[in-house]
Design an enzyme around this catalytic site. Structure first.
Site, PDB file in Angstrom:
ATOM      1  N   GLN A   1      27.667 -70.735 -73.473  1.00 11.93           N
ATOM      2  CA  GLN A   1      27.039 -71.533 -72.742  1.00 11.93           C
ATOM      3  C   GLN A   1      27.311 -70.804 -71.539  1.00 11.93           C
ATOM      4  OE1 GLN A   1      24.074 -73.650 -73.201  1.00 11.93           O
ATOM      5  NE2 GLN A   1      24.227 -73.652 -71.318  1.00 11.93           N
TER       6      GLN A   1
ATOM      7  N   GLN B   1      23.872 -71.596 -69.039  1.00  4.44           N
ATOM      8  CA  GLN B   1      24.030 -72.419 -67.541  1.00  4.44           C
ATOM      9  C   GLN B   1      25.060 -73.470 -66.974  1.00  4.44           C
ATOM     10  OE1 GLN B   1      20.255 -74.554 -68.594  1.00  4.44           O
ATOM     11  NE2 GLN B   1      19.251 -74.224 -66.512  1.00  4.44           N
TER      12      GLN B   1
ATOM     13  N   GLU C   1      17.554 -72.538 -73.876  1.00  5.09           N
ATOM     14  CA  GLU C   1      16.429 -71.445 -73.936  1.00  5.09           C
ATOM     15  C   GLU C   1      16.752 -69.882 -73.853  1.00  5.09           C
ATOM     16  OE1 GLU C   1      16.897 -73.553 -71.758  1.00  5.09           O
ATOM     17  OE2 GLU C   1      16.393 -72.543 -69.839  1.00  5.09           O
TER      18      GLU C   1
ATOM     19  N   GLU D   1      12.267 -75.560 -75.935  1.00  8.73           N
ATOM     20  CA  GLU D   1      13.286 -74.780 -75.807  1.00  8.73           C
ATOM     21  C   GLU D   1      11.835 -73.127 -75.676  1.00  8.73           C
ATOM     22  OE1 GLU D   1      15.590 -75.110 -74.400  1.00  8.73           O
ATOM     23  OE2 GLU D   1      16.130 -77.149 -74.800  1.00  8.73           O
TER      24      GLU D   1
ATOM     25  N   HIS E   1      10.071 -73.074 -72.732  1.00 13.28           N
ATOM     26  CA  HIS E   1      11.389 -71.992 -71.592  1.00 13.28           C
ATOM     27  C   HIS E   1      10.442 -71.004 -71.420  1.00 13.28           C
ATOM     28  CE1 HIS E   1      13.583 -75.426 -69.353  1.00 13.28           C
ATOM     29  NE2 HIS E   1      14.047 -75.559 -70.251  1.00 13.28           N
TER      30      HIS E   1
ATOM     31  N   GLU F   1      13.139 -77.051 -65.414  1.00  8.59           N
ATOM     32  CA  GLU F   1      12.975 -78.553 -66.559  1.00  8.59           C
ATOM     33  C   GLU F   1      11.292 -79.412 -66.613  1.00  8.59           C
ATOM     34  OE1 GLU F   1      14.574 -78.266 -68.812  1.00  8.59           O
ATOM     35  OE2 GLU F   1      16.625 -77.066 -68.196  1.00  8.59           O
TER      36      GLU F   1
ATOM     37  N   TYR G   1      14.126 -83.877 -64.716  1.00  8.46           N
ATOM     38  CA  TYR G   1      13.495 -83.850 -66.643  1.00  8.46           C
ATOM     39  C   TYR G   1      11.476 -84.296 -65.894  1.00  8.46           C
ATOM     40  CZ  TYR G   1      16.847 -80.848 -68.632  1.00  8.46           C
ATOM     41  OH  TYR G   1      17.912 -80.161 -68.996  1.00  8.46           O
TER      42      TYR G   1
HETATM   43  N1  BES Z   1      18.195 -75.504 -69.640  1.00  9.09           N
HETATM   44  C1  BES Z   1      18.466 -76.846 -70.929  1.00  9.09           C
HETATM   45  C2  BES Z   1      20.006 -76.973 -70.961  1.00  9.09           C
HETATM   46  C3  BES Z   1      20.630 -77.154 -69.428  1.00  9.09           C
HETATM   47  C4  BES Z   1      20.387 -77.262 -68.600  1.00  9.09           C
HETATM   48  C5  BES Z   1      21.512 -76.331 -70.418  1.00  9.09           C
HETATM   49  C6  BES Z   1      21.141 -77.789 -67.877  1.00  9.09           C
HETATM   50  C7  BES Z   1      22.274 -76.742 -68.705  1.00  9.09           C
HETATM   51  C8  BES Z   1      22.407 -77.760 -67.409  1.00  9.09           C
HETATM   52  C9  BES Z   1      18.023 -77.266 -71.440  1.00  9.09           C
HETATM   53  O1  BES Z   1      16.456 -76.433 -72.123  1.00  9.09           O
HETATM   54  C10 BES Z   1      17.175 -79.199 -72.161  1.00  9.09           C
HETATM   55  O2  BES Z   1      17.091 -79.332 -71.269  1.00  9.09           O
HETATM   56  N2  BES Z   1      18.106 -79.535 -73.188  1.00  9.09           N
HETATM   57  C11 BES Z   1      18.208 -80.331 -73.494  1.00  9.09           C
HETATM   58  C12 BES Z   1      16.448 -80.959 -74.312  1.00  9.09           C
HETATM   59  C13 BES Z   1      15.770 -80.768 -74.313  1.00  9.09           C
HETATM   60  C14 BES Z   1      14.611 -81.261 -75.358  1.00  9.09           C
HETATM   61  C15 BES Z   1      15.460 -82.332 -73.028  1.00  9.09           C
HETATM   62  C16 BES Z   1      19.331 -80.783 -74.098  1.00  9.09           C
HETATM   63  O3  BES Z   1      20.256 -80.709 -74.030  1.00  9.09           O
HETATM   64  O4  BES Z   1      19.131 -82.303 -74.026  1.00  9.09           O
HETATM   65 ZN    ZN Z   2      15.191 -77.227 -70.628  1.00 14.16          ZN
END
Ligand code: BES
Ligand code: ZN
Length: 622
Positions: A158, A160, A290, A315, A318, A337, A402
């Site tokens: 992982q 990010q 993503e 995803e 993204h 986001e 978000y």
């Molecule tokens: N890119 C993010 C996950 C992320 C953000 C990992 C920051 C590490 C640091 C991914 O696209 C994301 O936003 N995932 C969300 C789901 C989404 C439907 C809101 C999650 O994992 O809950």
């Molecule tokens: Zn995201």
């Protein structure tokens, strides 16, 4: 003051305030990033050739990372590393060169250690021989018992926000893009996949090669190794999962090709050739990640009824917002986001209709309001752009970027014109494709290419961008279904209907909304009735299950469902579920139980979840 003028002044102020970011504008100059040691303005890596072996016994990855460097204006190149062992560094003429590995900075262990490599004037390549630590933050090594099929071990990464440096020495800033090739050696019964072109079958050698010919930032480097199989979903789409789990995953994701087509309809051609999904074992700490060409996803969305597909829409979105147009540093995370949530909801509206998208938008709005209130409405952490200097960028991963980001874009859309806004967004993705973006650059582009066409509309930029809290202009998204449910809940609160009267053929979103809206003063009787009637803590839908466990616990009924709670916490590592439930246990007098459960469950969780829950429960591993 004339609106356009006031906007221009504001953009100028914003740009002056982030004068160092001004240089990002054309993506040519240096990008300032408080979370990377690398100095790309001197020497920037352009291409990575990675040659690594994955060893499950020692829980290490070792090998050589060879970088092609862009014209050098310095006598050294700097990479980010974290807990790596560096054995030697050689140059393109095969000579060994000097390197130094910096010290970890106190209270900033998340930054890792700066690797400085000495160059000769004509150096164009460096090869770094290295290995990872068994505790590498990005890596999770799972025993067979921790997988879905329980037969083979599993490894996933992982990256990010800034964890890639713990498995590859790299210029770990989202403002720097590289292409890559990789050769990955794994134990023979296992398959390796990456954020690149992927094999669909195992071979007899256990050696897999990968190509990513589009430039991507370091946080999108990804690798997974396991007993994986592939199923095609459509022309350009497919899914990887552990063998036995694969049919369920393929069923759940049947619409993915259609969603990809809808995305292209909205915002232009898909740039990454294939879109595949890898379903990970349950310890994956996020809902989804993503990684280009290959989204990593939690198995908790395999609900059996395709109801949690919006995570995939997110995803996939993204692939434009984030992977094509990338936030230049983590302070600008909302540009990744917020845009992606907007895109996601436009997609789900197109494919599943207004009711579906409206419900999700309303749930998201609730998340935003709750999070903003939890921070306090005057907290800087409720602003759209945050200052994460001297903080772990993971701290910026809240609902604010978000949902406030989404709300801002929806505000512009609703007060101008959807069709024109779509034309603008399509142009934006094209203009900034494979580039990085900052807030001032986006605002400038927005003004010159869109807002100038709507002189009577006041975008309230200062309010949305610079002020904390929730702008008075923000409106809850329309959801006819939830409005109807609100009426039912009001009748319930007034005693006109009882628990059993909710026995409808509700969608999972409606159940979640209902659970969230139940009174904070849920009595024993009310709790028992709901729990018996609907058995939410045993639901096959994890959103419903998590919402009820949290609600029941926070309203003081945690003890009665503790078995279900501990079973859930011991089987799922998705931080979004863990954090509220552990918090509820802790605040409602079940702190001892929470710690007991956590002590058992902790080995299942990935580093990012462990970091959060250790702090939450003040847990110090022996
Ligand atoms: N890119 C993010 C996950 C992320 C953000 C990992 C920051 C590490 C640091 C991914 O696209 C994301 O936003 N995932 C969300 C789901 C989404 C439907 C809101 C999650 O994992 O809950
Ligand atoms: Zn995201």
């Amino acid at each position: 003051m004339n609106l356009r003028l006031s906007f221009s002044i504001l953009v100028c102020c914003l740009m002056a305030a982030c004068s160092s970011e001004k240089k990002v504008q054309n993506n040519e100059g240096p990008v300032t990033d408080p979370h990377s040691f690398s100095m790309p303005q001197h020497v920037k890596a352009k291409h990575l050739n990675l040659d690594i072996a994955v060893d499950f016994e020692s829980k290490t990855i070792s090998g050589i990372a060879t970088y092609d460097l862009e014209s050098t204006s310095g006598n050294e190149v700097i990479f980010d590393t974290r807990d790596l062992t560096i054995y030697e560094v050689t140059l393109d003429d095969k000579s060994k060169t000097e390197f130094t590995l910096g010290q970890t900075i106190a209270d900033k262990e998340y930054l890792g250690q700066k690797l400085t490599i000495k160059l000769k004037p004509d150096t164009r390549k460096v090869s770094i021989k290295y290995s990872t630590s068994p505790d590498a933050a990005a890596l999770q090594w799972l025993s067979p018992e921790q997988t879905n099929d329980k037969t083979w071990p599993f490894l996933f990464t992982q990256g990010q926000a800034i964890l890639t440096r713990s498995w590859i020495p790299i210029q770990d800033s989202p403002g720097i893009r590289i292409t890559y090739n990789a050769t990955v050696r794994v134990p023979k019964p296992l398959l390796a996949v990456m954020s690149a072109t992927n094999p669909t079958e195992k071979n007899n050698s256990g050696v897999y090669t990968f190509v990513m010919d589009k430039p991507i930032p370091a946080y999108l480097m990804a690798l997974a190794v396991g007993d994986l199989a592939f199923a095609s979903l459509g022309k350009r789409t497919g899914v990887y999962a552990e063998q036995k789990f694969l049919p369920k995953c393929a069923y759940e994701f049947a619409d993915v090709e259609k969603i990809l087509e809808a995305a292209e309809d909205l915002y232009g051609p898909y740039q990454w050739d294939r879109y595949d999904i890898l379903v990970l074992p349950p310890s994956f700490p996020f809902g989804g990640m993503e990684n280009p060409k290959l989204t990593f996803a939690t198995p908790t969305i395999i609900a059996g009824d395709r109801s949690l597909i919006s995570l995939i829409a997110h995803e996939l979105a993204h692939s434009w917002s984030g992977n094509l147009v990338t936030n230049a540093n983590w302070n600008n995370f909302w540009l990744n986001e917020g845009f992606t949530v907007y895109f996601e909801r436009r997609l789900t509206e197109k494919v599943y209709g207004k009711d579906f998208a409206g419900m999700e938008a309303r749930l998201g709005y609730q998340d935003w309001v709750n999070e903003a209130n939890a921070f306090g409405l005057t907290s800087d952490d409720t602003k759209l752009t945050v200052n994460l200097t001297d903080r772990d960028p993971d701290d910026g991963m809240t609902d604010i970027p978000y949902e406030k980001g989404y709300a801002f874009l929806r505000y512009i859309e609703e007060n101008t014109n959807r069709d024109s806004f779509d034309v603008f967004l399509k142009k934006y993705f094209k203009q900034f494709a494979f580039k990085t973006i900052t807030t001032p650059v986006f605002l400038d582009y927005l003004q010159k290419n869109y807002l100038n066409k709507f002189p009577d509309f006041d975008p309230k930029i200062d309010l949305w961008l610079n002020q904390p809290g929730i702008p008075a202009q923000a409106t809850p998204p329309v959801s006819v279904k939830f409005d109807a449910l609100d009426k039912m809940i009001a009748s319930y609160r007034d005693g006109k209907i009882s628990e059993k009267d909710f026995n409808h053929n509700f969608s999972s979103h409606e159940w979640v909304y209902l659970i969230r809206k139940l009174p904070d003063t849920l009595t024993d009787k009310q709790f028992e009735n709901f729990n018996k009637l609907y058995k939410w803590s045993k639901s096959g839908n994890n959103e419903i299950k998590a919402a009820w466990i949290e609600k029941a616990t926070i309203t003081g009924h945690g003890k009665a469902i503790l078995d279900d709670t501990s079973a859930f916490l011991e089987s799922v590592g998705r931080r979004k579920y863990l954090e509220p439930i552990y918090t509820a246990l802790k605040t409602k007098g079940l702190g001892v139980e929470a710690k007991e459960i956590y002590a058992k469950a902790r080995p299942l969780y990935h580093y990012v979840a462990v970091r959060t829950i250790d702090e939450l429960l003040n847990f110090h591993p022996k």
